[in-house]
Design an enzyme around this catalytic site. Structure first.
Site, PDB file in Angstrom:
ATOM      1  N   ASP A  27      18.923  -7.472 -16.281  1.00  0.00           N
ATOM      2  CA  ASP A  27      18.100  -6.634 -15.402  1.00  0.00           C
ATOM      3  C   ASP A  27      18.234  -5.203 -15.910  1.00  0.00           C
ATOM      4  OD1 ASP A  27      17.369  -7.130 -12.008  1.00  0.00           O
ATOM      5  OD2 ASP A  27      17.048  -5.211 -13.017  1.00  0.00           O
ATOM      6  N   LYS A  60       6.138  -4.866  -9.072  1.00  0.00           N
ATOM      7  CA  LYS A  60       5.523  -5.751  -8.064  1.00  0.00           C
ATOM      8  C   LYS A  60       4.785  -5.059  -6.939  1.00  0.00           C
ATOM      9  CE  LYS A  60       9.548  -5.786  -5.138  1.00  0.00           C
ATOM     10  NZ  LYS A  60      10.355  -6.487  -4.182  1.00  0.00           N
ATOM     11  N   SER A 108       1.963 -14.951  -8.157  1.00  0.00           N
ATOM     12  CA  SER A 108       1.718 -14.340  -6.852  1.00  0.00           C
ATOM     13  C   SER A 108       0.383 -14.806  -6.287  1.00  0.00           C
ATOM     14  CB  SER A 108       1.695 -12.829  -7.053  1.00  0.00           C
ATOM     15  OG  SER A 108       1.039 -12.195  -5.983  1.00  0.00           O
ATOM     16  N   TYR A 127      -1.720  -4.826 -10.625  1.00  0.00           N
ATOM     17  CA  TYR A 127      -0.628  -5.787 -10.416  1.00  0.00           C
ATOM     18  C   TYR A 127      -1.175  -7.216 -10.429  1.00  0.00           C
ATOM     19  CZ  TYR A 127       2.605  -8.731  -7.834  1.00  0.00           C
ATOM     20  OH  TYR A 127       3.410  -9.783  -7.452  1.00  0.00           O
ATOM     21  N   LYS A 156      -0.571 -10.513 -13.144  1.00  0.00           N
ATOM     22  CA  LYS A 156      -0.134 -11.878 -12.808  1.00  0.00           C
ATOM     23  C   LYS A 156      -1.164 -12.897 -13.314  1.00  0.00           C
ATOM     24  CE  LYS A 156       3.802 -10.922 -11.019  1.00  0.00           C
ATOM     25  NZ  LYS A 156       5.049 -11.337 -11.652  1.00  0.00           N
ATOM     26  N   TYR A 177       3.982 -16.918  -5.235  1.00  0.00           N
ATOM     27  CA  TYR A 177       4.609 -16.493  -3.986  1.00  0.00           C
ATOM     28  C   TYR A 177       3.569 -15.863  -3.086  1.00  0.00           C
ATOM     29  CZ  TYR A 177       8.683 -15.994  -7.183  1.00  0.00           C
ATOM     30  OH  TYR A 177       9.643 -16.154  -8.131  1.00  0.00           O
ATOM     31  N   LEU A 188       5.985  -3.943   3.124  1.00  0.00           N
ATOM     32  CA  LEU A 188       5.959  -3.771   4.575  1.00  0.00           C
ATOM     33  C   LEU A 188       7.348  -3.901   5.223  1.00  0.00           C
ATOM     34  CD1 LEU A 188       4.305  -3.428   7.161  1.00  0.00           C
ATOM     35  CD2 LEU A 188       3.957  -5.906   7.177  1.00  0.00           C
ATOM     36  N   GLY A 237      -6.607  -1.505  -3.203  1.00  0.00           N
ATOM     37  CA  GLY A 237      -6.058  -2.699  -3.861  1.00  0.00           C
ATOM     38  C   GLY A 237      -5.701  -3.812  -2.890  1.00  0.00           C
ATOM     39  N   ASP A 238      -5.565  -3.490  -1.583  1.00  0.00           N
ATOM     40  CA  ASP A 238      -5.190  -4.528  -0.617  1.00  0.00           C
ATOM     41  C   ASP A 238      -6.325  -5.523  -0.412  1.00  0.00           C
ATOM     42  OD1 ASP A 238      -2.599  -4.187   0.183  1.00  0.00           O
ATOM     43  OD2 ASP A 238      -3.074  -2.835   1.848  1.00  0.00           O
TER      44      ASP A 238
HETATM   45  N1  UDP Z   1       1.484  -2.501   4.732  1.00  0.00           N
HETATM   46  C1  UDP Z   1       1.339  -1.518   5.684  1.00  0.00           C
HETATM   47  N2  UDP Z   1       2.177  -0.439   5.620  1.00  0.00           N
HETATM   48  C2  UDP Z   1       3.143  -0.297   4.669  1.00  0.00           C
HETATM   49  C3  UDP Z   1       3.268  -1.328   3.695  1.00  0.00           C
HETATM   50  C4  UDP Z   1       2.414  -2.416   3.753  1.00  0.00           C
HETATM   51  O1  UDP Z   1       0.477  -1.597   6.566  1.00  0.00           O
HETATM   52  O2  UDP Z   1       3.860   0.708   4.662  1.00  0.00           O
HETATM   53  C5  UDP Z   1       0.593  -3.687   4.782  1.00  0.00           C
HETATM   54  C6  UDP Z   1      -0.267  -3.857   3.542  1.00  0.00           C
HETATM   55  O3  UDP Z   1      -1.474  -3.136   3.684  1.00  0.00           O
HETATM   56  C7  UDP Z   1      -0.482  -5.370   3.546  1.00  0.00           C
HETATM   57  C8  UDP Z   1       0.811  -5.932   4.168  1.00  0.00           C
HETATM   58  O4  UDP Z   1       1.407  -4.824   4.848  1.00  0.00           O
HETATM   59  O5  UDP Z   1      -1.540  -5.703   4.403  1.00  0.00           O
HETATM   60  C9  UDP Z   1       1.776  -6.458   3.128  1.00  0.00           C
HETATM   61  O6  UDP Z   1       1.950  -5.468   2.141  1.00  0.00           O
HETATM   62  P1  UDP Z   1       3.101  -5.556   1.055  1.00  0.00           P
HETATM   63  O7  UDP Z   1       3.027  -4.309   0.234  1.00  0.00           O
HETATM   64  O8  UDP Z   1       4.406  -5.835   1.728  1.00  0.00           O
HETATM   65  O9  UDP Z   1       2.745  -6.844   0.204  1.00  0.00           O
HETATM   66  P2  UDP Z   1       1.409  -7.226  -0.616  1.00  0.00           P
HETATM   67  O10 UDP Z   1       0.668  -8.188   0.251  1.00  0.00           O
HETATM   68  O11 UDP Z   1       0.654  -5.976  -0.890  1.00  0.00           O
HETATM   69  O12 UDP Z   1       1.930  -7.863  -1.861  1.00  0.00           O
END
Ligand code: UDP
Length: 348
Positions: free
Chosen positions: A34, A88, A128, A153, A157, A181, A204, A301-302
């Site tokens: 790592d 990630k 992912s 990202y 993947k 995942y 999150l 990106g979400d």
């Molecule tokens: N999210 C949020 N606030 C934060 C971080 C994430 O509202 O501070 C939301 C994000 O928009 C998504 C969900 O939580 O809908 C999961 O985000 P995360 O970054 O944990 O994982 P991802 O799905 O992006 O890989």
């Protein structure tokens, strides 16, 4: 006598460290490389506290071909690789795409190039659910179309999966399991290891636990105008220990030669979609601790919503998620509190 040496790239990271523990529990000898770019060396103490094992570790960046090669020369008994080392974060990848293309693609290519040279035939790859983009039909199965990625990202993947398909096509004696995942959360029940991002968390759950602990003022909920029941995004949140156990099963399958094709792909989730606002409520209910939050703009990106059809992993791997969301959220909080205790001892 261990069942075999497994190279864990990114083994001090979140999912990697939990997998190291489960591999020790299953009788394997995991060894870690790592570069600590998003993890801390203290994770090795956590692994030791849980398993009693001092794990072999070297600070190696998988982008550094020569260091990787030297490491593999020293460990000729490696029977398989679990490749976790990667960047990630969706949001970070939008801001810094080259970091993602370089880290995620070059590392995989280096490992694949070295596998035949060292007679390593098996690799489990951390993919992912982002490879599905925004699916038209939910839940997504492994046969769902790979839509355009919504972030660099996600693109990395998708590209890594393509590289692995091409590589296994050309090298029939290399065996791959791609694990897609969904959203891993929670921590080891001991509270000795958990998610430990460097700096301000992007994901999150660590943001929620740090806000609950008073380290962050408030959580920003990225968007409440999505086409979902409460307007916030929906994901499939999977317990990290459950996820780690899936790697043991996948490695067993490869090492025992039980794989049906030399590249296989499995969704790893719970099968249920949960919104951001539901997660906040569930966390408050499970822990009794308030999470101050505000509604913020959508995060570039979400995707709007995604959850898994896990029937293939259930059937082929005999794996399914076990922990409840409530227990998982409690484990994340337990980990955060332990971290605070440790920090106050160190600082005080
Ligand atoms: N999210 C949020 N606030 C934060 C971080 C994430 O509202 O501070 C939301 C994000 O928009 C998504 C969900 O939580 O809908 C999961 O985000 P995360 O970054 O944990 O994982 P991802 O799905 O992006 O890989």
């Amino acid at each position: 006598m261990a069942k075999g040496k497994i190279l864990i790239t990114g083994g001090t990271g979140y999912i990697g460290s939990h997998t190291v523990v489960e591999l020790f529990n299953a009788g394997y000898e995991p060894i870690i490389i790592d570069n600590l770019s998003n993890s801390n060396i203290s994770v090795l103490d956590g692994i030791k506290a849980i398993t009693g094992h001092s794990v072999i570790y070297e600070n190696i960046d998988c982008k550094d071909y020569n260091s990787l090669e030297r490491f593999l020369e020293k460990h000729p008994e490696i029977v398989a690789i679990a490749h976790f080392a990667a960047s990630k974060s969706v949001g970070e990848s939008v801001e810094n795409p080259l970091l993602y293309y370089r880290n995620n693609i070059v590392s995989l290519i280096n490992l694949l190039q070295l596998m035949p040279k060292f007679g390593i035939k098996n690799i489990v790859f951390s993919s992912s659910c982002t490879v599905y983009g925004q699916p038209d039909v939910l839940p997504v199965t492994e046969k769902s179309p790979i839509k355009p990625a919504t972030s660099p990202y996600g693109s990395t993947k998708q590209m890594c999966e393509t590289i692995l398909y091409d590589f296994t096509h050309a090298n029939k004696d290399i065996n791959v399991v791609l694990l897609r995942y969904f959203n891993p959360i929670g921590a080891h029940p001991s509270g000795e290891i958990g998610e430990l991002p460097n700096g301000i968390p992007n994901n999150l759950l660590p943001y929620i636990t740090q806000t609950a602990a008073g380290i962050r003022k408030e959580l920003s909920v990225f968007g409440n105008d999505y086409d979902t029941p409460d307007g916030s995004c929906i994901r499939d949140y999977i317990n990290v220990v459950d996820l780690a156990k899936a790697h043991v099963v996948a490695l067993n399958r490869l090492i025992d030669g039980k794989n049906e094709k030399n590249i296989e792909v499995f969704n790893l989730g719970t099968g249920s979609g949960v919104s951001v606002l539901e997660i906040i409520n569930a966390f408050e209910k499970a822990t009794g601790v308030k999470v101050p939050y505000k509604i913020a703009p959508r995060r570039p990106g979400d995707i709007e919503k995604v959850w898994a059809d896990t029937s293939l992993a259930n059937k082929e791997l005999g794996w399914s998620s076990k922990e409840t969301l409530e227990d998982t959220l409690r484990s994340a909080w337990n980990w955060q509190k332990k971290l605070e205790e440790k920090n106050s001892v160190t600082n005080g």
